[in-house]
Design a protein around this motif. Structure first.
Motif, short mmCIF file in Angstrom:
data_model
loop_
_atom_site.label_atom_id
_atom_site.label_comp_id
_atom_site.label_asym_id
_atom_site.label_seq_id
_atom_site.Cartn_x
_atom_site.Cartn_y
_atom_site.Cartn_z
N VAL A 171 0.90 -1.27 0.05
CA VAL A 171 -0.16 -0.05 -0.13
C VAL A 171 1.00 1.21 -0.10
O VAL A 171 0.59 2.34 -0.81
N ILE A 175 1.01 4.39 -2.92
CA ILE A 175 0.96 5.90 -2.52
C ILE A 175 1.93 6.53 -3.06
O ILE A 175 1.63 7.55 -3.75
N LEU A 178 1.77 6.73 -6.87
CA LEU A 178 0.67 7.75 -7.19
C LEU A 178 1.40 9.13 -7.19
O LEU A 178 0.97 10.14 -7.89
N ARG A 179 1.97 9.57 -5.90
CA ARG A 179 2.38 10.71 -5.59
C ARG A 179 3.20 11.17 -6.64
O ARG A 179 3.57 12.39 -7.11
N ILE A 209 -7.64 1.65 0.32
CA ILE A 209 -6.42 1.75 0.39
C ILE A 209 -5.81 2.85 1.39
O ILE A 209 -4.94 2.86 2.34
N LEU A 210 -6.84 3.81 1.48
CA LEU A 210 -6.54 4.83 2.49
C LEU A 210 -6.78 4.31 3.92
O LEU A 210 -6.39 4.96 4.90
N ARG A 214 0.56 1.12 5.66
CA ARG A 214 1.51 1.13 4.10
C ARG A 214 2.11 -0.20 4.09
O ARG A 214 2.42 -0.42 2.80
#
Lengths: 469, 469
Positions: A171, A175, A178-179, A209-210, A214
């Protein structure tokens, strides 16, 4: 379709712009029209600036067709690609006629593939080629590839911008990915998890996901994928999948099972609306049924249907002609004929509307057809008996002729029962023959109820010895 | 509605279970039925276990009504709350009759408020109270509060589970908040940003959050909120907002502007479908039009309409009665009458279907009514002229009577033009009187086209001196 800057203007919209039903008010539309015809582009732009793209599109649909080009000229950049994407296709075509290929190309490059395709597919072949030639190589390839699929299939409505990741990803890594990747789309609701051959194996809502630490693997968060959409699937079928499984987005796969696109529910909403509306319009023979369609197209669609209806009306007339002598003996028969035909037609239309919708919603299948026919038969018997008693008594009294009352009562009962059967058999048969039941059912059903109504009524009048041939 | 464990079974569904249109096959439905009637619950559960909840719900809709209770008994826990939420309301009511209040309460506690309300609102008052009494305090309060809003308004379809945060929050803090709070919903697509008085000021798609570094404030990522839904808004209006602004979810506010709920697009999809279907069914007078509705309800809805239709058919008969003497002199008039009425009715229905859909979609407003009337008038003239020529020539030749051909041609033209006007005026007038145009339009339009058709045709026959009264 929604961009972060979908509504670039945070200003408060004045109260008199939208009415209670969220439609642009007549006063507002006229004030913009007036500004345009006064060549006051500053005022026109000031008025339109606070509007949402969808409302700017509506504005074009609401003004007269000869005001559209001047309005577009006055508004300039306010008529963005997103406004065009929201616009009724006929109105958009009107406007696009005034643009050259490179202007159209510039506009479509700002859109997701699905919206760009929706605009380009409506252009004429030559114009289409000219626009494609102006696009940059990547966009051109995406749109050309979309155009290879049939209209109204998944391949046309999917977008090629989506997020897909391998299942071993954590996860936290997702993230970070994506960032860091600026060229990823910002508009997605789920990510797809794919195997090394890029075949989707699962879907992961962003909320999951949120809400996950992690160091958990995506594979442990995702739901195994069960609703993959083959690229050639008809859009109506795609819409039914979204409704049945409550989907927000769905992965589109090619013949090899590879992930090639994504369909999102906002586009499906329009398809559901269109397909359901299509049934109302097809059942009434109104063709496309769009109030912005060119008159010529509407005329051709509708007159074709009226001519078909003329042919079936002739069958009914033929039946009456057979009984001409009977009518001459008793003109009351002619007076009562429309009642038999009209109520029978109505009863048939009721059952037909129910059947057509049930077929469209996949609710009427081989498993329950027999039960539904039984159900409609019982309703028809109840309706037929009720109407027969009312009409029979009324006729007997008004014409002081109990025999005539009896004849029309029996004719009504027969016709309403026949109407019930026709209303379900005709759509089901058309569906099994892979025809659209909404398209042709009502011609056949009306022909059956008109003809059988006259035949039953006039035939019984002769059979009862009341009149002779 | 979609839960992480929406589909708890990752097994592959056998090929013979679903047909090409994604409907359960007749063979599969029968194999389950057979297992149930053989009391082989193990086999029944084995067959049904791999199915999606939506397909289990379909299974209940497809079997005969007397098989539903035994099927539910055989499937046991497979008939989960989510299966009930997916089920047709009439079928669900059948099943629920067999459950006691505490069982229903247990089931609804597993659902989001909107789905729980959808189930409880259909119960009879006494049963409803009994179920509410069994719920835990928090669920009871939420559902009781939802039930205070009118049916088919935002208050009924919203869920009370959503995520709202203050605008000064950083993206990183938001992610931590979402990870740490176990009692937050896992099903959301956007978060709402609220001011200290809990009034929504912005919306943030989850994809924007995931693509933004931790140290950016939510206020810099969100879009200012423009599509707040008042809790009393009609669900049809809510659906139009979703379509117009391409929404995935929307914040629902109370009279003070405070955020009290969230509506998601998956529920809107069903409303769009229902409302559009409703128009087909209302236009044909088929009432609810659900194939699972109890026969008694369908009978009452439809017969009421047929009786209304009978009343209007009497008006047409009355016109014919006036011209009885003329028909006795020339029976050809009776033979041709249904053609005039049938084509006129059809032309009226076409325009009416177009108008009703345009009104439902908010496309026909005060700003463009005049233009659309002009448009329909021109189409009616074209259609009328075409049909007049065809019918006039045909009649003149078949009856070897050019005068009769002329009379029917003019009558057709007049009736089709009247039909065009009626098809737009009637729905627009009903809409302005705050009535549903789909509900009553077709009775009026058919009455007008039937009556005016007969009046024009028979009146012209007398006026031309061909026959006398």
């Amino acid at each position: 379709m929604t961009e972060i800057n979908d509504t670039p203007h945070d200003e408060i919209i004045r109260e008199d712009v939208l009415d209670d039903d969220n439609r642009l008010t007549d006063e507002f539309v006229r004030s913009v029209s007036d500004a345009v015809s006064d060549n006051d582009t500053t005022l026109a732009q000031e008025l339109v600036n606070p509007l949402h793209n969808a409302d700017i599109a509506d504005l074009f649909e609401l003004v007269d067709s000869d005001e559209r080009a001047p309005l577009a000229a006055a508004l300039g950049d306010l008529v963005s690609a997103d406004v065009l994407a929201e616009m009724n296709e006929h109105v958009r075509e009107d406007l696009m006629d005034a643009l050259d290929a490179s202007q159209i190309a510039d506009l479509t490059e700002q859109l997701d593939t699905d919206d760009a395709v929706a605009i380009i597919e409506d252009l004429e072949k030559g114009e289409q080629q000219a626009v494609l030639a102006e696009l940059d190589a990547e966009d051109r390839a995406a749109i050309e590839s979309a155009l290879t699929y049939d209209e109204e299939t998944a391949g046309r409505i999917m977008q090629r911008e989506f997020v897909a990741v391998p299942e071993h990803m954590m996860v936290g890594d997702l993230i970070d990915y994506l960032r860091k990747n600026d060229d990823l789309t910002t508009e997605f609701w789920e990510i797809y998890v794919v195997d090394p051959a890029f075949r989707p194996i699962g879907t992961c809502q962003l909320s999951w996901i949120l809400r996950t630490p992690r160091d958990i693997a995506i594979a442990d968060v995702m739901k195994r994928e069960q609703s993959l959409i083959p690229v050639n699937m008809d859009q109506e079928e795609v819409a039914l999948r979204f409704q049945k499984y409550n989907l927000i987005s769905a992965a589109v796969i090619n013949d090899d099972g590879r992930l090639i696109g994504m369909i999102t529910v906002d586009d499906i909403l329009h398809i559901v609306e269109d397909e359901a509306s299509e049934d109302v319009l097809l059942l009434s023979g109104a063709g496309d049924g769009d109030i912005n369609e060119p008159i010529r197209n509407s005329y051709i669609a509708r007159v074709r249907w009226l001519i078909a209806n003329l042919a079936t009306a002739l069958v009914a007339s033929f039946v009456i002609a057979i009984f001409g002598a009977a009518i001459e003996q008793m003109v009351a028969l002619a007076v009562l004929m429309p009642i038999v035909a009209s109520i029978g037609g109505n009863a048939g239309t009721q059952t037909m509307a129910v059947s057509v919708r049930a077929l469209a919603m996949n609710e009427l299948t081989r498993s329950n057809t027999r039960r539904i026919i039984g159900r409609e038969f019982r309703i028809a018997l109840l309706n037929g008996a009720t109407i027969a008693v009312l009409v029979g008594l009324g006729t007997g009294l008004v014409f002081a002729n109990p025999m005539l009352g009896g004849v029309i009562a029996v004719a009504m009962l027969i016709n309403i029962v026949i109407a019930g059967f026709a209303g379900i058999f005709v759509p089901v048969m058309l569906d099994r023959l892979d025809q659209d039941p909404a398209l042709a059912s009502s011609v056949f059903v009306t022909m059956i109820t008109d003809t059988m109504g006259f035949l039953a009524f006039l035939g019984l009048a002769v059979g009862s010895g009341m009149v002779s041939l």
